[in-house]
Design a protein around this motif. Structure first.
Motif: not given
Length: 675
Positions: A241-266
Motif C-alpha cells: 500500500f505504501g510504495n505504489r508499485d503494487w496498485v499500479i500492477n493491479t491495473t495491468t493483467y487479468r489472468n490466472n497467474t498470481q491473481w491473489m494479490n488483486r483479489h478484492a476480498v483479500n
C-alpha cells in the motif's frame, strides 16, 4: 513466497518484503478507542428492523436449509464443511443473536462455539477433525503441525470466539486462545502460514489482529512474537500500500497467474494490515502507507457508492464495473478496526458511505438472496458475462440468488450490518464514550472516575435526516467526556444542549464535550446536508447529499427463474427511460439547481427497497440517444478532456428523480455530463 505479478522487489522472501523488524513489547500502541462489549449497543428504529429481517431470513436460518452448513457439519464434529462458510455465517449470526438478545439464535450459534472450545486438542490445535486424525489417529501437536489443516478457516473462527467473549466474558475463550497461539507459534516453524493455501497467506492480518487483541488482555510477550511471525509469512500489504508499485500492477493483467494479490476480498481484509502493524510497532509510517494505499485504491478502482471495484479482481473505476458482496463486508470490518486503532475521521466517513450505499442494495428484501457482484451503473440484473474479471461460464454472477456465483457471500454477508451496529459507539481513554458512527440505538457503558452506568438513547433517522438526539440517563450527575464525529462532508455542525445553542464545529473532526452530565440531559447534533456532486470514472458525475449517494429512480420488473446448478434466482429490469445526462451548470451548482424532498417517514415496515425510499432529489437532464445497453452493460459514453460528452444530445429537457443508491436494484448513479 508471495504469488504476485509485480516487480522483482516483491519477489524477495516474505521477511524482507514486510520490512518490519522484531519489536519489543514496549512498542505496542493501544488503540485510540476501545470497543464496547457486544450487546452494549442495542439497535432501534430502522436499524433494528434491518437486523430483525436478517434474523427472520438467512442470517438466522442458513444452517437449516443450506446443505453445506446443515449436513454433517465439521464444526460440530461431523465430516461435512470444515472450511470457511460455517465460521463466516457465525461471524454475523453470533453478534446478531446478542444485538437482538435472541435466546433461540444464541442457543443455535453456541452449539458451534462450545463444540470448538470443548474439542481443542491437548496441543492447542483446534477445528474440525482432520483426515490424519480420522484415518490414522494422529495426535496433532507442533512437531506434527503438517498433519493439521489450513490456518485460514481458524482465523475466521477466532473472530467468532472474540465476539463471544466480548458478549459474555467467558474466561474459557482466553484460555483457549492462549493455548492455540502458543501452539501456533511453534507450529509455524513446521507449517508456515502459506503451507496449504494462499488464502491464509493473503489474509494473515486477521490472525495477527486476534493475537494482538489477546495481548491487550494478557500482556503475554509471546503474542507479539507470534503476530510478527505471521506478518512476515503473509502478504506484505503494508509495504504494498505504501510504495505504489503494487496498485499500479493491479491495473495491468487479468489472468490466472498470481491473481491473489488483486483479489478484492483479500485487498479488503489486507486494508487493516498497516493499522494492525502500527499498533504492534508504533511506527507512524505505517499509517501513511495506509492512507496512500486507500487513496490509490479509490482513485484507480473507486466507484461512486464508496467501494473499490472487485469482480473478482480489482478492475478499474469505470461505472460498468462490479464489486463482490464479500469485499464490501470485509472492507467495512477493516475500516471499523482502522477507525478504532487510528481515531482518524477519514476512515469513519469512508465506513458510513460504504454501509449506507454499497451494502444494502446487494440483497433482497427478505435477506435470503444476494448478488455476487453488483454494478455501479446497473441497467439490468440478469444472466450474462457483463464486464467482470471473473464472468463464469454459467453467467450467474449478477443475478439475485442464494447460491449465485460463489456461495462464500451467502455465508459472509451477515457480518455487514451486525458489526456496523456493534461499532456505533466506543469507549474513550478518558473514561468517556464516543459516537463514531451514527444510527438509531441505545448504548450503555461505564463512565467517569467512579465507573457509573450511563445509558444514552440515540434518537434519529440518520442518514435520512440531519438531526441526532442523545438522551442521557444516569442515576447521579457524573463528569465524563462525550465525543462526536463531525463528518467531513458537513460544512458546520450545530450542537444544542437541552434545547439551547452550545457550539458550532467544522466538519472532518472529532469533538469532545466534557461536562458534569445529569439525568435527562439531551444533546442534539445537527449535521446540515448539502447536495453536491463528485467526479468518477469516465468523467461521470454522481450526486451526493450527506453520506448518501443518489441514483436515477427506475421502476423495476422482477422475473423469477432457476438454474440447474445454482438454483432459483431473480432478474430485474428497468421500466422507463434511463439514458440521461446531467447538465454542466447543474453539476457545478447542484445545491441551487437540484431539490431534495421527503417522501415518507420511516416506520416499522422499513426495508431497503424503492417503495420505502424516504428521500428524493429532482434534477434537470437531457437524453443521449446513442447510449444503449449492449450485452447487459451500459458502457459509459466517451467524454473530452474537459469531461463533457460532445455527441448528439436531445434538446428536450426532462425532470428526473433520484433516490438514495441503497434503495435501488437497477439504476444510473454515474451520469455523463453535457454542456
Amino acid at each position: 513466497m508471495v504469488c504476485c505479478a509485480l516487480p522483482v522487489v516483491f519477489m524477495l522472501p516474505l521477511v524482507a518484503q514486510a520490512g518490519i523488524k522484531q519489536v519489543s513489547p514496549g512498542a505496542y500502541t493501544p488503540p485510540a478507542y476501545e470497543a464496547l462489549r457486544l450487546g452494549n449497543v442495542k439497535p432501534t428504529g430502522w436499524l433494528k428492523r434491518q437486523l430483525q429481517i436478517m434474523r427472520k431470513g438467512s442470517s438466522g436460518h442458513l444452517d437449516e436449509y443450506y446443505s453445506k452448513i446443515k449436513n454433517d457439519n465439521g464444526w460440530l464434529g461431523g465430516r461435512g464443511d470444515g472450511w470457511e462458510e460455517t465460521p463466516y455465517w457465525l461471524d454475523g449470526a453470533l453478534p446478531l443473536a446478542y444485538l437482538l438478545d435472541d435466546a433461540v439464535l444464541k442457543d443455535k450459534v453456541l452449539r458451534y462455539v462450545n463444540w470448538t472450545m470443548d474439542h481443542q486438542r491437548k496441543s492447542g490445535y483446534f477445528g474440525p477433525l482432520t483426515n490424519a486424525e480420522i484415518t490414522r489417529q494422529v495426535d496433532i501437536d507442533a512437531a506434527h503441525a503438517a498433519e493439521g489443516e489450513d490456518w485460514w478457516p481458524k482465523m475466521v473462527m477466532l473472530k467468532v470466539l472474540q465476539q463471544y467473549y466480548s458478549a459474555t466474558e467467558d474466561k474459557r475463550v482466553i484460555k483457549f486462545m492462549s493455548r492455540y497461539f502458543r501452539y501456533q507459534l511453534e507450529a509455524l516453524k513446521v507449517a508456515p502460514v502459506g503451507k496449504w493455501t494462499e488464502w491464509a497467506q493473503s489474509r494473515g492480518a486477521e490472525n495477527v489482529m486476534m493475537a494482538q487483541w489477546l495481548y491487550s488482555i494478557t500482556e503475554d510477550d509471546y503474542l507479539l512474537e507470534l503476530a510478527e511471525t505471521i506478518e512476515q509469512q503473509s502478504f506484505p500489504w503494508t509495504t504494498w500500500f505504501g510504495n505504489r508499485d503494487w496498485v499500479i500492477n493491479t491495473t495491468t493483467y487479468r489472468n490466472n497467474t498470481q491473481w491473489m494479490n488483486r483479489h478484492a476480498v483479500n485487498v479488503a481484509m489486507g486494508l487493516k494490515a498497516p493499522a494492525v502493524n502500527y499498533q504492534r510497532t508504533g511506527k507512524q509510517e505505517y499509517l501513511q502507507h495506509l492512507r496512500t494505499g486507500w487513496q490509490d485504491l479509490m482513485t484507480i478502482h473507486g466507484l461512486p457508492m464508496g467501494i473499490f471495484s472487485g469482480d473478482e479482481d480489482l478492475n478499474g473505476n469505470d461505472p460498468t464495473q462490479g464489486v463482490e458482496l464479500c469485499a464490501i463486508v470485509e472492507a467495512m470490518y477493516s475500516l471499523e478496526n482502522i477507525s478504532a486503532i487510528t481515531g482518524d475521521v477519514f476512515y469513519m466517513d469512508a465506513l458510513e458511505k460504504m454501509a449506507f450505499n454499497a451494502l444494502p442494495t446487494q440483497t433482497t428484501d427478505d435477506y435470503n438472496e444476494k448478488q455476487y457482484f453488483q454494478v455501479a451503473n446497473q441497467l439490468q440484473i440478469s444472466k450474462g458475462v457483463f464486464n467482470f474479471s471473473l464472468p463464469f461460464d454459467r453467467e450467474m454472477c449478477n443475478v439475485l440468488g442464494a447460491r449465485s456465483g460463489y456461495t462464500c457471500c451467502l455465508a459472509n454477508m451477515h457480518q455487514g450490518w451486525t458489526k456496523y451496529t456493534s461499532h456505533l459507539w466506543y469507549q474513550t481513554s478518558g473514561k468517556g464514550v464516543a459516537a463514531l458512527e451514527y444510527g438509531p440505538c441505545v448504548m450503555t457503558a461505564e463512565v467517569g472516575k467512579k465507573h457509573r452506568d450511563v445509558t444514552i438513547t440515540e434518537v434519529t433517522d440518520y442518514p435520512f435526516n440531519e438531526e441526532i438526539r442523545f438522551q442521557i440517563a444516569i442515576k447521579k450527575e457524573t463528569e465524563f467526556p462525550l465525543q462526536l464525529r463531525i463528518p467531513a462532508w458537513c460544512n458546520e455542525a450545530v450542537i444544542l444542549l437541552n434545547g439551547q445553542p452550545l457550539r458550532k464545529d467544522k466538519g472532518g473532526q472529532i469533538i469532545t464535550i466534557e461536562r458534569e452530565w445529569q439525568d435527562k440531559d439531551e444533546l442534539t447534533l445537527q449535521l446540515p446536508m448539502t447536495i453536491t456532486t463528485g467526479t468518477w470514472g469516465r468523467n461521470a458525475s454522481a450526486v451526493e447529499r450527506g453520506p448518501l449517494v443518489y441514483a436515477l429512480k427506475l421502476e423495476e420488473r422482477w422475473v423469477k427463474d432457476a438454474d440447474p446448478t445454482e438454483g432459483a434466482y431473480y432478474s430485474v429490469y428497468p421500466t422507463g427511460d434511463w439514458n440521461f445526462a446531467l447538465r454542466r451548470n447543474d453539476i457545478r451548482h447542484a445545491a441551487d439547481s437540484m431539490k431534495v424532498t421527503k417522501q415518507r417517514p420511516l416506520d416499522s415496515s422499513f426495508v431497503w427497497n424503492l417503495k420505502h425510499a424516504p428521500l428524493e432529489i429532482t434534477a434537470k437532464a437531457k437524453k443521449i440517444p446513442s447510449w444503449q445497453v449492449m450485452n447487459g452493460v451500459a458502457y459509459q459514453p466517451p467524454t473530452d478532456r474537459e469531461g463533457f460528452y460532445k455527441g448528439k444530445v436531445d434538446t428536450v429537457m426532462h425532470n428526473i428523480t433520484l433516490v438514495p443508491y441503497g434503495f435501488t436494484k437497477v439504476r444510473v448513479v454515474a451520469f455523463p455530463v453535457v454542456p
